[in-house]
Design an enzyme around this catalytic site. Sequence first.
Site, mmCIF file in Angstrom:
data_model
loop_
_atom_site.group_PDB
_atom_site.id
_atom_site.type_symbol
_atom_site.label_atom_id
_atom_site.label_comp_id
_atom_site.label_asym_id
_atom_site.label_seq_id
_atom_site.Cartn_x
_atom_site.Cartn_y
_atom_site.Cartn_z
ATOM 1 N N PRO A 1 0.815 -1.219 0.000
ATOM 2 C CG PRO A 1 -0.776 -1.561 1.642
ATOM 3 C CD PRO A 1 0.538 -2.077 1.144
ATOM 4 C CG ASN A 2 -0.175 4.186 1.778
ATOM 5 O OD1 ASN A 2 -1.213 4.575 1.252
ATOM 6 N ND2 ASN A 2 -0.129 3.708 3.011
ATOM 7 N NE ARG A 3 1.551 3.548 -6.800
ATOM 8 C CZ ARG A 3 0.426 2.850 -6.798
ATOM 9 N NH1 ARG A 3 0.158 1.993 -5.827
ATOM 10 N NH2 ARG A 3 -0.444 2.987 -7.764
ATOM 11 C CG LEU A 4 5.666 3.443 1.595
ATOM 12 C CD1 LEU A 4 5.629 3.686 3.106
ATOM 13 C CD2 LEU A 4 6.901 4.145 1.013
#
Length: 215
Positions: A191-194
């Site tokens: 999630p969240n590009r992490l």
Amino acid sequence: MQKDLGNYRRSYEKSALIEDAISENPMELFQKWFYEVEASGGNDENNAMTLSTIGLDGFPKNRVVLLKKYTHEGFIFYTNYNSEKGKAIAQTPQVCISFLWPNMERQIIIKGKAEKIANNLSDGYFESRPEGSKLGAIVSPQSTVIASRDILEEDLKKLEKELEGKEIERPDFWGGYIVKPVSIEFWQGRPNRLHDRIRYSLQKNFDWKIERLAP
Ligand SMILES: Cc1cc2nc3c(=O)[nH]c(=O)nc-3n(C[C@H](O)[C@H](O)[C@H](O)COP(=O)(O)O)c2cc1C
């Protein structure tokens, strides 16, 4: 003509790649991921991989080939040795292969050296192919310019007649390559590009160095 794809967006939430849960050898992790991808319903062709070579013209070129076997030594695919990729590999054996497994939000990127496998191994695989695939491999001068599709179809018919009732032998211009990895990067969408990225790099003593990369 144009189309804006800015709103193509998706949150990756299916899995994680954490140091505590990985093996020292990347081939073991490759196998684990492959099994998990299959078990979770898979994609159309889980063994389809993008093979990238540096061409004689200096440009990189990607194309999809099928992984037909993996061992602790590397990744094996089959092709025409005289094809564009065959000529590229003869000059620059350093290649890159990658897998995209959207069903598990995973990508694997492998850098390695490609070398031809032993003739008897190519023979064995060729033998296992359906007759049509054998003839197709013989008849197609892969990557060369041809005048029409009809020529291919005619050549196939001629060959079918010529070899009717005979054993179809592997032509010496067709066979396998093994890509022996020097680096394998596992990418797991988060999630969240992490996203998680773990890279294994082969060391001089044949151990694998494991590092986490920023997404
Ligand atoms: C799903 C898929 C699987 C393919 N599998 C192979 C393969 O295993 N071997 C092969 O030579 N070409 C395969 N191809 C065709 C290659 O992508 C490519 O067109 C061909 O090998 C010629 O490449 P080259 O001219 O760069 O050498 C496949 C294509 C697709 C889309």
